[in-house]
Design a protein around this motif. Structure first.
Motif, PDB file in Angstrom:
ATOM      1  N   ALA A 174       9.547  19.144 -13.655  1.00 37.11           N
ATOM      2  CA  ALA A 174       8.573  18.164 -14.127  1.00 37.11           C
ATOM      3  C   ALA A 174       8.898  16.798 -13.536  1.00 37.11           C
ATOM      4  CB  ALA A 174       8.576  18.102 -15.647  1.00 37.11           C
ATOM      5  N   MET A 175       7.939  16.233 -12.810  1.00 38.74           N
ATOM      6  CA  MET A 175       8.114  14.937 -12.164  1.00 38.74           C
ATOM      7  C   MET A 175       6.785  14.210 -12.133  1.00 38.74           C
ATOM      8  SD  MET A 175      10.522  15.741  -8.845  1.00 38.74           S
ATOM      9  CE  MET A 175      11.006  14.026  -8.666  1.00 38.74           C
ATOM     10  N   ALA A 176       6.862  12.921 -11.837  1.00 44.76           N
ATOM     11  CA  ALA A 176       5.658  12.140 -11.571  1.00 44.76           C
ATOM     12  C   ALA A 176       5.417  12.123 -10.067  1.00 44.76           C
ATOM     13  CB  ALA A 176       5.812  10.724 -12.104  1.00 44.76           C
ATOM     14  N   VAL A 177       4.151  12.228  -9.711  1.00 46.07           N
ATOM     15  CA  VAL A 177       3.740  12.238  -8.313  1.00 46.07           C
ATOM     16  C   VAL A 177       2.659  11.179  -8.127  1.00 46.07           C
ATOM     17  CG1 VAL A 177       2.764  13.613  -6.436  1.00 46.07           C
ATOM     18  CG2 VAL A 177       4.171  14.710  -8.176  1.00 46.07           C
ATOM     19  N   THR A 214      13.345   0.771  -5.251  1.00 49.09           N
ATOM     20  CA  THR A 214      13.799  -0.088  -6.347  1.00 49.09           C
ATOM     21  C   THR A 214      13.542   0.567  -7.700  1.00 49.09           C
ATOM     22  OG1 THR A 214      13.387  -2.075  -5.041  1.00 49.09           O
ATOM     23  CG2 THR A 214      13.494  -2.356  -7.416  1.00 49.09           C
ATOM     24  N   ASN A 215      12.529   1.412  -7.769  1.00 45.27           N
ATOM     25  CA  ASN A 215      12.160   2.050  -9.035  1.00 45.27           C
ATOM     26  C   ASN A 215      12.550   3.529  -9.097  1.00 45.27           C
ATOM     27  OD1 ASN A 215      10.439  -0.027 -10.685  1.00 45.27           O
ATOM     28  ND2 ASN A 215       9.797  -0.260  -8.552  1.00 45.27           N
ATOM     29  N   ASN A 216      13.632   3.875  -8.385  1.00 45.23           N
ATOM     30  CA  ASN A 216      14.264   5.201  -8.502  1.00 45.23           C
ATOM     31  C   ASN A 216      13.437   6.351  -7.931  1.00 45.23           C
ATOM     32  OD1 ASN A 216      16.406   3.999 -10.166  1.00 45.23           O
ATOM     33  ND2 ASN A 216      14.833   3.899 -11.762  1.00 45.23           N
ATOM     34  N   GLY A 217      12.464   6.028  -7.089  1.00 44.58           N
ATOM     35  CA  GLY A 217      11.631   7.081  -6.532  1.00 44.58           C
ATOM     36  C   GLY A 217      12.014   7.462  -5.124  1.00 44.58           C
ATOM     37  N   PHE A 229       4.686   9.697  -3.109  1.00 48.09           N
ATOM     38  CA  PHE A 229       6.021   9.503  -3.655  1.00 48.09           C
ATOM     39  C   PHE A 229       6.220  10.363  -4.898  1.00 48.09           C
ATOM     40  CE2 PHE A 229       3.554   6.377  -6.076  1.00 48.09           C
ATOM     41  CZ  PHE A 229       4.046   6.520  -7.367  1.00 48.09           C
ATOM     42  N   THR A 230       7.475  10.628  -5.221  1.00 45.85           N
ATOM     43  CA  THR A 230       7.834  11.319  -6.452  1.00 45.85           C
ATOM     44  C   THR A 230       8.911  10.525  -7.164  1.00 45.85           C
ATOM     45  OG1 THR A 230       9.525  12.671  -5.331  1.00 45.85           O
ATOM     46  CG2 THR A 230       7.311  13.616  -5.522  1.00 45.85           C
ATOM     47  N   VAL A 231       8.992  10.713  -8.470  1.00 45.92           N
ATOM     48  CA  VAL A 231      10.011  10.044  -9.274  1.00 45.92           C
ATOM     49  C   VAL A 231      10.158  10.828 -10.571  1.00 45.92           C
ATOM     50  CG1 VAL A 231       8.349   8.451 -10.331  1.00 45.92           C
ATOM     51  CG2 VAL A 231      10.758   7.811 -10.188  1.00 45.92           C
ATOM     52  N   ASP A 232      11.344  10.836 -11.133  1.00 48.64           N
ATOM     53  CA  ASP A 232      11.596  11.649 -12.327  1.00 48.64           C
ATOM     54  C   ASP A 232      10.815  11.174 -13.541  1.00 48.64           C
ATOM     55  OD1 ASP A 232      13.361  13.281 -10.960  1.00 48.64           O
ATOM     56  OD2 ASP A 232      15.120  12.092 -11.494  1.00 48.64           O
ATOM     57  N   ARG A 233      10.780   9.859 -13.777  1.00 51.03           N
ATOM     58  CA  ARG A 233      10.212   9.314 -15.004  1.00 51.03           C
ATOM     59  C   ARG A 233       8.808   8.768 -14.785  1.00 51.03           C
ATOM     60  NH1 ARG A 233      12.393   4.874 -16.418  1.00 51.03           N
ATOM     61  NH2 ARG A 233      12.013   5.026 -18.660  1.00 51.03           N
ATOM     62  N   ALA A 234       7.928   9.066 -15.745  1.00 51.78           N
ATOM     63  CA  ALA A 234       6.562   8.566 -15.670  1.00 51.78           C
ATOM     64  C   ALA A 234       6.524   7.045 -15.701  1.00 51.78           C
ATOM     65  CB  ALA A 234       5.739   9.142 -16.819  1.00 51.78           C
ATOM     66  N   ALA A 235       7.419   6.435 -16.464  1.00 51.91           N
ATOM     67  CA  ALA A 235       7.453   4.972 -16.553  1.00 51.91           C
ATOM     68  C   ALA A 235       7.774   4.345 -15.203  1.00 51.91           C
ATOM     69  CB  ALA A 235       8.477   4.542 -17.599  1.00 51.91           C
ATOM     70  N   ASP A 236       8.679   4.968 -14.446  1.00 52.15           N
ATOM     71  CA  ASP A 236       8.998   4.456 -13.113  1.00 52.15           C
ATOM     72  C   ASP A 236       7.812   4.606 -12.174  1.00 52.15           C
ATOM     73  OD1 ASP A 236      11.606   3.644 -13.690  1.00 52.15           O
ATOM     74  OD2 ASP A 236      12.432   5.622 -13.281  1.00 52.15           O
ATOM     75  N   ALA A 237       7.082   5.723 -12.316  1.00 51.94           N
ATOM     76  CA  ALA A 237       5.895   5.927 -11.479  1.00 51.94           C
ATOM     77  C   ALA A 237       4.848   4.855 -11.758  1.00 51.94           C
ATOM     78  CB  ALA A 237       5.310   7.316 -11.735  1.00 51.94           C
ATOM     79  N   ALA A 238       4.688   4.513 -13.028  1.00 50.63           N
ATOM     80  CA  ALA A 238       3.737   3.455 -13.389  1.00 50.63           C
ATOM     81  C   ALA A 238       4.135   2.130 -12.756  1.00 50.63           C
ATOM     82  CB  ALA A 238       3.670   3.325 -14.912  1.00 50.63           C
ATOM     83  N   GLN A 239       5.422   1.813 -12.785  1.00 48.38           N
ATOM     84  CA  GLN A 239       5.897   0.561 -12.192  1.00 48.38           C
ATOM     85  C   GLN A 239       5.691   0.552 -10.682  1.00 48.38           C
ATOM     86  OE1 GLN A 239       6.852  -2.173 -13.776  1.00 48.38           O
ATOM     87  NE2 GLN A 239       6.494  -1.133 -15.731  1.00 48.38           N
ATOM     88  N   ILE A 240       5.931   1.683 -10.036  1.00 51.38           N
ATOM     89  CA  ILE A 240       5.753   1.759  -8.583  1.00 51.38           C
ATOM     90  C   ILE A 240       4.302   1.494  -8.216  1.00 51.38           C
ATOM     91  CG2 ILE A 240       5.708   3.367  -6.623  1.00 51.38           C
ATOM     92  CD1 ILE A 240       8.220   4.699  -7.872  1.00 51.38           C
ATOM     93  N   ALA A 241       3.385   2.205  -8.874  1.00 55.82           N
ATOM     94  CA  ALA A 241       1.969   2.065  -8.533  1.00 55.82           C
ATOM     95  C   ALA A 241       1.466   0.646  -8.811  1.00 55.82           C
ATOM     96  CB  ALA A 241       1.150   3.092  -9.316  1.00 55.82           C
ATOM     97  N   VAL A 261      -1.769   8.614 -10.008  1.00 52.03           N
ATOM     98  CA  VAL A 261      -0.463   9.126 -10.423  1.00 52.03           C
ATOM     99  C   VAL A 261      -0.660  10.233 -11.457  1.00 52.03           C
ATOM    100  CG1 VAL A 261       1.832   8.508 -11.240  1.00 52.03           C
ATOM    101  CG2 VAL A 261       0.409   6.769 -10.134  1.00 52.03           C
ATOM    102  N   ALA A 262       0.120  11.298 -11.336  1.00 53.53           N
ATOM    103  CA  ALA A 262       0.052  12.422 -12.270  1.00 53.53           C
ATOM    104  C   ALA A 262       1.459  12.877 -12.602  1.00 53.53           C
ATOM    105  CB  ALA A 262      -0.764  13.569 -11.671  1.00 53.53           C
ATOM    106  N   TYR A 263       1.577  13.619 -13.699  1.00 51.83           N
ATOM    107  CA  TYR A 263       2.895  14.101 -14.145  1.00 51.83           C
ATOM    108  C   TYR A 263       2.794  15.571 -14.523  1.00 51.83           C
ATOM    109  CZ  TYR A 263       7.381  14.315 -16.565  1.00 51.83           C
ATOM    110  OH  TYR A 263       8.661  14.648 -16.942  1.00 51.83           O
ATOM    111  N   GLY A 264       3.815  16.345 -14.112  1.00 50.68           N
ATOM    112  CA  GLY A 264       3.855  17.752 -14.464  1.00 50.68           C
ATOM    113  C   GLY A 264       4.788  18.520 -13.564  1.00 50.68           C
TER     114      GLY A 264
END
Length: 335
Positions: A174-177, A214-217, A229-241, A261-264
């Motif tokens: 499960a990751m954010a994309v 910078t946001n762990n992605g 891009f991918t990142v473990d946390r949805a919150a980090d994905a939101a910050q990146i976008a 951005v989507a998560y799953g």
């Protein structure tokens, strides 16, 4: 019009010197002669050549060097040691070819621009330019090796982290994309010079690399005017976008961007990612307005309680592969 300084070089001689420097010697073997020295079969040799991104050639053309022979031996040895079947090996060579084709284009452009902007380098003719490239090569090779080792180390660290969380190797994780693309890029391309286009693409990729890192992605790939891009946390994905949208808006050079951005659960294979979240993120990007970030149900559920973010529900849309796809526009909460 000013004379092209590169055109002052004896180009046939230049190509001859470069090939000797880069290809490990002269082209002296046909494909059949190479296969005789390496083993295997000629159809496999043809397939691997094409998968590396090179044009189809006649079997009787003297195209291959001693370095080509050794490289093909290394491929067979790698298959044997790592237990890689032919289909996976072909996919690997395809990815290697695509990756290094882009690197080679960029590095070649750097050298060409340097020569064009410094006529003194042409004083030595083709030999002088070849000498410049010969001095650059060892540095570039060391950098390639360093980055590859660092990236491989980071990959195994991610595998270990997934194993500790109970997710096995090769399973869905499960990751954010997210996809981010430059809006109106086709129009911009028609109206811009080659130099302006290169500047914008370089600036976009540099900005994306900084924001995602910078946001762990991790940037999975760049597709023209778009990054995945991918990142473990949805919150980090939101910050990146959000940060990429904000950065582009405040940049006088970059066109505005949009993001989805989507998560799953996703599956990583040979440096790429697959799964429903990848498809949904792509579809959301295609319908997002310029300067906006759209997220799916998975991201919504993960960040809905984050007071720094606001989620505005949008009317469900019909996109390729999805009917009545729900989405939310993501914004920061005004301070």
């Amino acid at each position: 019009m000013a004379e092209d300084p590169v055109g002052q070089v004896d180009l046939p001689r230049f190509v001859e010197l470069i090939e000797q420097e880069l290809l490990g010697g002269e082209r002296k073997y046909t494909r059949e002669e190479m296969v005789e020295r390496v083993g295997g079969d000629i159809e496999t040799a043809r397939s691997r050549w094409r998968s590396l991104g090179f044009a189809t050639t006649n079997d009787d053309e003297r195209l291959y060097t001693d370095a080509d022979v050794q490289a093909n031996r290394d491929v067979y040895e790698l298959q044997d040691v790592a237990g890689i079947d032919d289909d996976v090996m072909l996919a690997m060579t395809r990815i290697i070819g695509q990756t290094f084709a882009r690197l080679a284009s960029w590095q070649g452009q750097v050298v060409t621009d340097r020569v064009a902007n410094d006529p003194e380098l042409l004083a030595g003719g083709a030999e002088g330019v070849s000498e410049l490239i010969g001095s650059i090569m060892p540095i570039v090779e060391r950098l390639h090796d360093y980055v590859w080792r660092r990236q491989l180390s980071a990959y195994f660290a991610r595998v270990a982290a997934n194993a500790q969380s109970g997710e096995g190797i090769g399973t869905e994780v499960a990751m954010a994309v997210g996809f981010v693309d430059m809006a109106g890029f086709t129009t911009f391309t028609r109206q811009s010079s080659e130099a302006d286009l290169r500047n914008v693409l370089t600036r976009f990729e540099s900005m994306a690399t900084d924001v995602v890192g910078t946001n762990n992605g991790q940037i999975v790939k760049t597709i023209g005017d778009e990054i995945l891009f991918t990142v473990d946390r949805a919150a980090d994905a939101a910050q990146i976008a959000l940060t990429m949208v904000e950065t582009a808006e405040s940049d006088d050079v970059l066109p505005q961007v949009r993001a989805g951005v989507a998560y799953g659960p996703i599956v990583s294979r040979l440096g790429d990612v697959f799964g429903q979240p990848v498809n949904i993120a792509s579809r959301l990007t295609s319908v997002a307005r310029t300067g906006s970030v759209l997220v799916d149900q998975g991201i919504h559920d993960k960040v809905d309680d984050d007071e720094s973010l606001r989620l505005h529900p949008l009317r469900p849309v019909n996109v390729r592969g999805y009917q009545h796809l729900k989405s939310w526009r993501l914004r920061r909460t005004p301070s």
